[in-house]
Design a protein around this motif. Structure first.
Motif, PDB file in Angstrom:
ATOM      1  N   VAL A  57     -11.937   2.386  -8.508  1.00 17.38           N
ATOM      2  CA  VAL A  57     -11.313   1.413  -7.225  1.00 17.38           C
ATOM      3  C   VAL A  57     -10.743  -0.143  -7.938  1.00 17.38           C
ATOM      4  N   VAL A  58      -9.251  -0.586  -7.263  1.00 16.79           N
ATOM      5  CA  VAL A  58      -8.819  -1.375  -7.341  1.00 16.79           C
ATOM      6  C   VAL A  58      -8.520  -2.456  -6.335  1.00 16.79           C
ATOM      7  N   LYS A  59      -9.132  -4.034  -6.604  1.00 18.08           N
ATOM      8  CA  LYS A  59      -9.355  -4.484  -5.270  1.00 18.08           C
ATOM      9  C   LYS A  59      -8.428  -5.552  -5.018  1.00 18.08           C
ATOM     10  N   ASN A  60      -7.764  -5.634  -3.945  1.00 18.26           N
ATOM     11  CA  ASN A  60      -7.244  -6.909  -3.576  1.00 18.26           C
ATOM     12  C   ASN A  60      -6.734  -8.230  -3.403  1.00 18.26           C
ATOM     13  N   GLN A  61      -6.331  -8.543  -4.501  1.00 18.16           N
ATOM     14  CA  GLN A  61      -6.560 -10.086  -4.647  1.00 18.16           C
ATOM     15  C   GLN A  61      -6.181 -11.163  -3.660  1.00 18.16           C
ATOM     16  N   GLU A  62      -4.695 -10.469  -2.629  1.00 18.72           N
ATOM     17  CA  GLU A  62      -4.503 -11.220  -1.981  1.00 18.72           C
ATOM     18  C   GLU A  62      -5.168 -10.504  -0.452  1.00 18.72           C
ATOM     19  N   PRO A  63      -6.169 -10.617  -0.021  1.00 17.94           N
ATOM     20  CA  PRO A  63      -6.662  -9.513   1.145  1.00 17.94           C
ATOM     21  C   PRO A  63      -6.279 -10.307   1.942  1.00 17.94           C
ATOM     22  N   GLY A  64      -5.608  -9.495   3.405  1.00 13.71           N
ATOM     23  CA  GLY A  64      -5.408  -9.779   4.741  1.00 13.71           C
ATOM     24  C   GLY A  64      -6.322 -10.093   5.105  1.00 13.71           C
ATOM     25  N   THR A  65      -6.246 -10.843   6.469  1.00 12.66           N
ATOM     26  CA  THR A  65      -6.388 -11.210   7.616  1.00 12.66           C
ATOM     27  C   THR A  65      -6.674 -10.062   8.251  1.00 12.66           C
ATOM     28  N   PRO A  66      -7.498  -9.831   9.575  1.00 15.43           N
ATOM     29  CA  PRO A  66      -7.500  -8.502  10.417  1.00 15.43           C
ATOM     30  C   PRO A  66      -6.716  -9.170  11.017  1.00 15.43           C
ATOM     31  N   PRO A  67      -5.986  -9.135  12.181  1.00 17.14           N
ATOM     32  CA  PRO A  67      -5.373 -10.013  13.379  1.00 17.14           C
ATOM     33  C   PRO A  67      -5.875  -9.340  14.745  1.00 17.14           C
ATOM     34  N   PRO A  68      -5.732 -10.263  14.898  1.00 16.94           N
ATOM     35  CA  PRO A  68      -6.289 -10.284  17.135  1.00 16.94           C
ATOM     36  C   PRO A  68      -6.758  -8.431  17.364  1.00 16.94           C
ATOM     37  N   SER A  69      -7.962  -8.752  17.674  1.00 19.50           N
ATOM     38  CA  SER A  69      -7.427  -7.465  19.213  1.00 19.50           C
ATOM     39  C   SER A  69      -6.410  -6.674  19.889  1.00 19.50           C
ATOM     40  N   SER A  70      -6.157  -7.829  20.154  1.00 16.04           N
ATOM     41  CA  SER A  70      -5.591  -8.093  21.672  1.00 16.04           C
ATOM     42  C   SER A  70      -3.463  -7.725  21.597  1.00 16.04           C
ATOM     43  N   SER A  71      -3.418  -7.710  20.150  1.00 12.83           N
ATOM     44  CA  SER A  71      -2.660  -8.082  19.527  1.00 12.83           C
ATOM     45  C   SER A  71      -2.004  -6.691  18.502  1.00 12.83           C
ATOM     46  N   LEU A  72      -2.766  -5.666  18.872  1.00 16.67           N
ATOM     47  CA  LEU A  72      -2.910  -4.728  17.673  1.00 16.67           C
ATOM     48  C   LEU A  72      -2.216  -3.539  18.302  1.00 16.67           C
ATOM     49  N   LYS A  73      -1.377  -3.304  18.108  1.00 16.50           N
ATOM     50  CA  LYS A  73      -0.169  -1.802  18.437  1.00 16.50           C
ATOM     51  C   LYS A  73      -0.290  -0.617  17.506  1.00 16.50           C
ATOM     52  N   PHE A  74      -0.303   0.416  18.237  1.00 14.48           N
ATOM     53  CA  PHE A  74      -0.675   1.571  17.375  1.00 14.48           C
ATOM     54  C   PHE A  74      -0.066   1.947  16.041  1.00 14.48           C
ATOM     55  N   GLY A  75      -0.586   2.478  15.334  1.00 13.78           N
ATOM     56  CA  GLY A  75       0.417   2.669  14.022  1.00 13.78           C
ATOM     57  C   GLY A  75       0.898   1.920  13.144  1.00 13.78           C
ATOM     58  N   HIS A  76       0.843  -0.020  13.508  1.00 15.54           N
ATOM     59  CA  HIS A  76       1.152  -1.071  12.930  1.00 15.54           C
ATOM     60  C   HIS A  76       0.753  -1.814  11.624  1.00 15.54           C
ATOM     61  N   THR A  77      -0.364  -1.911  12.156  1.00 13.69           N
ATOM     62  CA  THR A  77      -1.201  -2.836  11.279  1.00 13.69           C
ATOM     63  C   THR A  77      -2.192  -1.616  10.126  1.00 13.69           C
ATOM     64  N   PHE A  78      -2.323  -2.017   9.085  1.00  6.02           N
ATOM     65  CA  PHE A  78      -2.568  -1.875   7.936  1.00  6.02           C
ATOM     66  C   PHE A  78      -3.714  -2.054   7.357  1.00  6.02           C
ATOM     67  N   THR A  79      -4.746  -1.896   6.650  1.00  4.24           N
ATOM     68  CA  THR A  79      -5.309  -2.684   5.714  1.00  4.24           C
ATOM     69  C   THR A  79      -5.876  -3.120   4.341  1.00  4.24           C
ATOM     70  N   ASP A  80      -6.066  -3.115   3.742  1.00  3.43           N
ATOM     71  CA  ASP A  80      -5.747  -4.026   2.133  1.00  3.43           C
ATOM     72  C   ASP A  80      -5.830  -2.637   1.731  1.00  3.43           C
ATOM     73  N   HIS A  81      -6.666  -1.534   1.892  1.00  7.60           N
ATOM     74  CA  HIS A  81      -6.735  -0.800   0.258  1.00  7.60           C
ATOM     75  C   HIS A  81      -5.719   0.301   0.712  1.00  7.60           C
ATOM     76  N   MET A  82      -5.961   1.670   0.024  1.00  7.16           N
ATOM     77  CA  MET A  82      -5.248   2.793   0.325  1.00  7.16           C
ATOM     78  C   MET A  82      -6.009   3.278  -0.233  1.00  7.16           C
ATOM     79  N   LEU A  83      -5.990   4.978   0.010  1.00  6.92           N
ATOM     80  CA  LEU A  83      -6.532   6.113  -1.201  1.00  6.92           C
ATOM     81  C   LEU A  83      -4.978   6.554  -2.337  1.00  6.92           C
TER      82      LEU A  83
END
Length: 421
Positions: A57-83
């Motif tokens: 596990v290598v943590k993201n040193q510059e984590p993002g802030t989840p956007p307001p849920s009302s602004s989410l568009k399917f498949g356009h926002t991604f979290t801080d990490h991937m596998l």
């Protein structure tokens, strides 16, 4: 209600197994193509499988802030990490690694870029009111992903082991799961062939990766029935092809027909097959039709898994719930008692005749993104075939089943289909 799971042990190891629902065709874990590669390389069946204990596990040193849920568009926002998990034909699966979300490094000769050697899955993680996070029937996604991999000579893997690494990824990015009702975290596992050579054949290298995306409800303002265009010019799949597998190559050819359907005023394509115009799938979803028989019995019909149709997890869940209700082993509130469940071919002629005779009750799609998507009309051979819908957009069969499915997904209804992360 039981999932009806059974263990299918791989011949190369007595310690690893996959969950295989007993109403799906059980496929061998290792494809013959992959075994041939091993035999030719002199490696045999000793290649390393995915091992969660090796996870880095290598943590993201510059984590993002989840956007307001009302602004989410399917498949356009991604979290801080991937596998990511690499594979090669000499040593098998390498070290699983959770790392900051970012670009992949691929050479322009990689097979995925030329011959579409890519597969993927889609599932969701749900946050319950008590804070618990669950996945919905992820064992079925792991099995289907292995089946898809075997179809295009990509390597197979231990589905239970991959699921453990996915759970850890979700735990790390748990804060990205929206708290609002109807929201979830979309989980996208994918695998690509990365052999650095131009030439058609089983790849000697591959990469499995998983990304996460917070998503809102498919219908934020309530159910809106969609219109379909019964396309007779294009086909999605054919017997002996790849329609039953979740391959990237199955989706790009549907974009042009989708654009043409939209230009005609329809939301999605209804994929038809053969001169009889058999119904197969709705856009990228499985299909259900409900007929009312002369004796008042409702018949819930889904086209059979004949090799052209993807064995969807939501499809399987709808059928399982309807059959349990029909058999009296698990009753669903407000679902008609007189209900039969069929997996059989359906033609547009049957649907059109039923619409004209008022014996057509409803028609809907089923898939991970929307769960249930009702249909109100089908454009077919120059005219619209009208489909009944209820006041809220849903029908008498789809609504109770949708309520049960969503209840199980969100934890409101306890179920062994929900797997704790």
């Amino acid at each position: 209600m039981s999932l009806g799971l059974q263990r299918a042990f791989r011949p190369s190891s007595s310690k690893t197994f996959a969950f295989c629902p007993n109403n799906w065709t059980i496929h061998a874990w290792r494809s013959s193509a992959t075994n041939n590669i091993r035999f030719m390389s002199g490696v045999g069946n000793t290649l390393a499988d995915i091992d969660p204990s090796r996870l880095e596990v290598v943590k993201n040193q510059e984590p993002g802030t989840p956007p307001p849920s009302s602004s989410l568009k399917f498949g356009h926002t991604f979290t801080d990490h991937m596998l990511t998990i690499p594979w090669n034909v000499i040593s098998g699966w390498g070290v699983p690694r959770i790392q900051p979300y970012g670009p992949l490094s691929l050479e322009p000769s990689c097979t995925v870029l030329h011959y579409a050697q890519t597969i993927f899955e889609g599932m969701k993680a749900y946050r319950h009111e008590n804070g618990q996070v669950t996945l919905f029937r992820p064992d079925m996604n792991m099995k289907r992903m292995n089946t898809s991999a075997a179809r295009i000579a990509l390597p197979n893997f231990d589905g239970v082991a991959l699921l453990e690494t996915i759970k850890e990824l979700i735990r790390i990015d748990k804060s990205w799961i929206p708290k609002e009702p109807g929201h979830s975290l979309y989980v996208r596992p994918a695998m690509i062939g990365t052999q650095r050579a131009v030439g058609v054949g089983p790849p000697n290298e591959a990469l499995l990766f998983v990304i996460l995306s917070p998503v809102g409800p498919y219908y934020p303002d309530g159910f809106k029935p969609v219109s379909l265009f019964g396309t007779t010019e294009y086909v999605r799949a054919a017997p002996g092809g790849t329609g039953a597998y979740k391959l990237g190559v199955n989706y790009a050819p549907g974009i042009l027909p989708q654009k043409e359907a939209a230009a005609l005023g329809y939301a999605q394509n209804l994929w038809l097959h053969g001169p009889e115009h058999y119904l197969t799938e709705v856009g990228t979803m499985n299909l259900f039709v409900v007929f009312k028989k002369a004796d008042g019995v409702m018949e819930l019909v889904s086209p059979p898994l004949d090799g052209m149709i993807l064995p969807g997890v939501t499809r399987d869940s709808v059928l399982a719930l309807a059959r349990a209700h029909s058999a009296g082993t698990y009753r669903l509130e407000n679902l008609p008692e007189k209900l039969t469940v069929s997996e059989r071919p359906v033609t547009m002629r049957e649907v059109k005749d039923a619409s004209m005779s008022r014996s057509l009750v409803e028609l809907f799609g089923a898939g991970t993104a929307a769960v249930i998507s009702p249909v109100d009309r089908i454009g077919y051979l120059g005219e619209d075939v009208l489909i009944p819908t209820g006041p809220d957009g849903m029908g008498p069969i789809s609504k109770p089943i949708w309520q049960e499915l969503v209840g199980r997904q969100t934890g409101a209804i306890p179920s062994e289909w929900s797997v704790v992360v």
